[in-house]
Design a protein around this motif. Structure first.
Motif, PDB file in Angstrom:
ATOM      1  N   LEU A   1      -6.413  12.298   6.106  1.00  8.23           N
ATOM      2  CA  LEU A   1      -6.332  13.743   6.261  1.00  8.23           C
ATOM      3  C   LEU A   1      -7.673  14.395   5.949  1.00  8.23           C
ATOM      4  O   LEU A   1      -8.054  15.387   6.570  1.00  8.23           O
ATOM      5  CB  LEU A   1      -5.242  14.294   5.345  1.00  8.23           C
ATOM      6  N   ILE A   2      -8.395  13.842   4.984  1.00  4.01           N
ATOM      7  CA  ILE A   2      -9.736  14.345   4.641  1.00  4.01           C
ATOM      8  C   ILE A   2     -10.688  13.152   4.579  1.00  4.01           C
ATOM      9  O   ILE A   2     -11.026  12.666   3.488  1.00  4.01           O
ATOM     10  CB  ILE A   2      -9.738  15.102   3.297  1.00  4.01           C
ATOM     11  N   PRO A   3     -11.141  12.652   5.729  1.00  5.55           N
ATOM     12  CA  PRO A   3     -12.008  11.474   5.728  1.00  5.55           C
ATOM     13  C   PRO A   3     -13.303  11.669   4.949  1.00  5.55           C
ATOM     14  O   PRO A   3     -13.867  10.698   4.437  1.00  5.55           O
ATOM     15  CB  PRO A   3     -12.294  11.263   7.223  1.00  5.55           C
ATOM     16  N   ALA A   4     -13.760  12.908   4.851  1.00  7.79           N
ATOM     17  CA  ALA A   4     -15.006  13.169   4.136  1.00  7.79           C
ATOM     18  C   ALA A   4     -14.793  13.356   2.636  1.00  7.79           C
ATOM     19  O   ALA A   4     -15.752  13.545   1.891  1.00  7.79           O
ATOM     20  CB  ALA A   4     -15.684  14.416   4.714  1.00  7.79           C
ATOM     21  N   GLY A   5     -13.567  13.297   2.199  1.00 10.23           N
ATOM     22  CA  GLY A   5     -13.276  13.506   0.789  1.00 10.23           C
ATOM     23  C   GLY A   5     -13.578  12.283  -0.057  1.00 10.23           C
ATOM     24  O   GLY A   5     -13.758  11.174   0.449  1.00 10.23           O
ATOM     25  N   LYS A   6     -13.617  12.485  -1.354  1.00  5.17           N
ATOM     26  CA  LYS A   6     -13.830  11.409  -2.316  1.00  5.17           C
ATOM     27  C   LYS A   6     -12.542  11.198  -3.092  1.00  5.17           C
ATOM     28  O   LYS A   6     -11.978  12.151  -3.644  1.00  5.17           O
ATOM     29  CB  LYS A   6     -14.966  11.773  -3.284  1.00  5.17           C
ATOM     30  N   LEU A   7     -12.076   9.933  -3.129  1.00 11.04           N
ATOM     31  CA  LEU A   7     -10.844   9.619  -3.829  1.00 11.04           C
ATOM     32  C   LEU A   7     -11.125   8.728  -5.030  1.00 11.04           C
ATOM     33  O   LEU A   7     -11.777   7.690  -4.911  1.00 11.04           O
ATOM     34  CB  LEU A   7      -9.862   8.908  -2.891  1.00 11.04           C
ATOM     35  N   ILE A   8     -10.634   9.154  -6.188  1.00 12.20           N
ATOM     36  CA  ILE A   8     -10.704   8.332  -7.388  1.00 12.20           C
ATOM     37  C   ILE A   8      -9.280   7.892  -7.690  1.00 12.20           C
ATOM     38  O   ILE A   8      -8.431   8.705  -8.061  1.00 12.20           O
ATOM     39  CB  ILE A   8     -11.304   9.109  -8.570  1.00 12.20           C
ATOM     40  N   ALA A   9      -9.024   6.609  -7.506  1.00  9.25           N
ATOM     41  CA  ALA A   9      -7.676   6.078  -7.628  1.00  9.25           C
ATOM     42  C   ALA A   9      -7.544   5.232  -8.883  1.00  9.25           C
ATOM     43  O   ALA A   9      -8.345   4.330  -9.115  1.00  9.25           O
ATOM     44  CB  ALA A   9      -7.336   5.239  -6.399  1.00  9.25           C
ATOM     45  N   VAL A  10      -6.544   5.527  -9.682  1.00  4.82           N
ATOM     46  CA  VAL A  10      -6.275   4.762 -10.900  1.00  4.82           C
ATOM     47  C   VAL A  10      -5.035   3.901 -10.671  1.00  4.82           C
ATOM     48  O   VAL A  10      -3.957   4.422 -10.381  1.00  4.82           O
ATOM     49  CB  VAL A  10      -6.061   5.684 -12.108  1.00  4.82           C
ATOM     50  N   ASP A  11      -5.216   2.601 -10.773  1.00  2.60           N
ATOM     51  CA  ASP A  11      -4.104   1.664 -10.674  1.00  2.60           C
ATOM     52  C   ASP A  11      -3.487   1.527 -12.059  1.00  2.60           C
ATOM     53  O   ASP A  11      -4.000   0.821 -12.923  1.00  2.60           O
ATOM     54  CB  ASP A  11      -4.621   0.314 -10.165  1.00  2.60           C
ATOM     55  N   ALA A  12      -2.365   2.216 -12.272  1.00  3.12           N
ATOM     56  CA  ALA A  12      -1.707   2.226 -13.578  1.00  3.12           C
ATOM     57  C   ALA A  12      -0.393   1.467 -13.559  1.00  3.12           C
ATOM     58  O   ALA A  12       0.411   1.584 -14.473  1.00  3.12           O
ATOM     59  CB  ALA A  12      -1.459   3.672 -14.013  1.00  3.12           C
ATOM     60  N   PHE A  13      -0.165   0.667 -12.516  1.00  2.00           N
ATOM     61  CA  PHE A  13       1.101  -0.023 -12.345  1.00  2.00           C
ATOM     62  C   PHE A  13       0.976  -1.526 -12.580  1.00  2.00           C
ATOM     63  O   PHE A  13      -0.111  -2.099 -12.511  1.00  2.00           O
ATOM     64  CB  PHE A  13       1.644   0.217 -10.934  1.00  2.00           C
TER      65      PHE A  13
END
Length: 457
Positions: free
Chosen positions: A260-272
């Motif tokens: 949806l926002i290819p130019a965005g920055k994603l910080i993903a936390v794997d908490a599982f």
């Protein structure tokens, strides 16, 4: 002479008796009996169309046509050596059986607890609260309720609760009836060819989810940072859910699953972590730590495509996010319209998102209630598979990223506005479905990306 109907009953009765003695009743037996008797009565079905049909190899019986598909119909009626009665799997646990979590213990109070038999299992600094979150094993012979009450009595100023489990909100995929499986077309979200365009933006989005496959083509431009937070000694969670949600948000515009926002920055936390077959879970201890970590990374919006029971530490944490100007978005849950509200979606500070199909009808398994804020596509959503390529996904988990992306764009364009003001902006641009105004099925209405893109400069 026996009549035709009586003859049928006489033939069926011994078969039924064998099934009962064997203790291994064949699933389609009753339906077969009704059809052989020539009646029009049918048994109730669980209406599992969103899961892509019934179980494999189940077969069916039609009068005049015999058995179609599956195994020989009478095999299940005969005794088998070592055969056990089938039972339903146990309901998933909602909390760790012997743990509590807390915010705000003083060193002296913690020392008193450990002296009385509590054991510290984990502790971590929470910058949001300027204190520690602590996970404790309760003393042997003490119930969870009694342990929580003892801790609360000792430290009235602390926030104490069970270590509740939270799980991803998804269901099995269903086929896509249209040639274009990009659900964004329902709400007018720009296609990949429009980037950079009206809705492009350098936004920072936080995500708490399961493991993610960083080698997927959707992340070829390196617009995702993955932080593993769960205990390394625990089995890694599956990558299906996290990869799908992450790709929906920031998947490369040139990949098969444009975000949806290819130019965005994603910080993903794997908490599982994986606790059993397809049982990915995150304890409240890890979940609040993950949210706190994202707050320290200056994200504007946090996506939580997960749900669980109410938890005091989680409630206070999302309240703090709002105070810091960070918007929290959560899936409404997939336990059905009559289910109790799911958390964190039901908290006042959280934007609760339900799902609709391509005809703008409510997803039949989505949770409902006065806490629902917005609706977005969530049935047969085309997004990244866990290894490579793409698959269709269904569930409120996959509706939440649409609202997360919309709020992130609005927040990036007007960073000075508080979360409540940004939510109000989005409320004014939705398509009102169902009852006029806010209702428990669609909330304020279906996301309308055309209006959002006009708002963003």
């Amino acid at each position: 002479m026996l009549t035709s109907l009586a003859l049928k009953v006489a033939l069926i009765a011994p078969i039924t008796a064998i099934a009962l003695v064997a203790g291994d009743i064949m699933v389609p037996r009753d339906a077969m009996v009704f059809q052989m008797l020539g009646t029009n009565e049918a048994l109730a079905d669980d209406d599992d169309d969103d899961d892509g049909g019934g179980s494999r190899g189940s077969g069916s019986f039609r009068a005049g046509a015999g058995w179609s598909g599956g195994k020989f119909p009478f095999r299940g009626l005969l005794p088998r050596r070592g055969s056990l009665r089938r039972s339903q799997p146990p309901a998933p646990a909602i909390q760790a059986p012997n743990e509590i979590v807390a915010l705000g213990f003083s060193p002296a109070q913690l020392e008193q607890l450990t002296a009385s038999g509590f054991q510290v299992l984990g502790r971590a600094a929470m910058a949001t609260f300027d204190t520690e979150v602590i996970k404790l094993r309760i003393p042997s012979g003490l119930t969870l309720d009694a342990a929580r009450e003892q801790a609360r009595t000792l430290a009235p100023q602390a926030i104490v609760d069970f270590n509740h489990f939270f799980r991803p909100e998804q269901r099995a995929e269903r086929p896509c009836a249209a040639t274009d499986c990009l659900a964004r077309s329902v709400i007018g979200w720009p296609s990949a060819q429009d980037w950079p365009g009206a809705c492009a933006g350098g936004v920072r989005i936080g995500l708490v989810d399961t493991a993610i496959n960083p080698e997927h083509d959707a992340f070829e431009h390196g617009n995702i940072e993955i932080i593993r937070l769960a205990d390394e000694e625990l089995p890694e969670s599956g990558r299906q859910h996290g990869t799908a949600v992450a790709a929906l948000l920031v998947g490369s515009a040139t990949s098969r699953t444009p975000g949806l926002i290819p130019a965005g920055k994603l910080i993903a936390v794997d908490a599982f972590h994986r606790a059993g077959r397809q049982d990915d879970r995150s304890g409240a201890f890890d979940l609040v730590r993950a949210i706190d970590l994202l707050a320290g990374r200056q994200v504007q919006v946090i996506n939580l495509s997960l749900s669980g029971p109410p938890n005091l530490l989680l409630e206070r944490t999302v309240e703090k996010m709002g105070e810091r100007g960070i918007i929290t978005v959560a899936a409404a849950g997939n336990d059905g319209p009559k289910a109790e509200p799911a958390y964190p979606a039901a908290y006042e500070e959280v934007v609760a998102v339900t799902a609709t199909d391509r005809r703008k009808r409510p997803y039949r398994r989505a949770g409902r209630g006065e806490h629902i804020d917005f609706a977005a596509p969530g049935v047969a959503v085309w997004t990244a598979a866990s290894v490579s390529g793409a698959r269709l996904k269904t569930g409120t988990s996959f509706a939440a990223p649409f609202v997360t992306a919309a709020l992130a764009l609005l927040k990036a364009s007007k960073p000075e506005l508080a979360p409540a003001q940004i939510r109000e902006m989005l409320t004014g641009s939705v398509e009102d479905l169902g009852d006029p105004g806010k209702d428990p099925v669609f909330g304020w209405g279906l996301l309308n990306a055309r209006a959002i893109c006009e708002t963003v400069p």
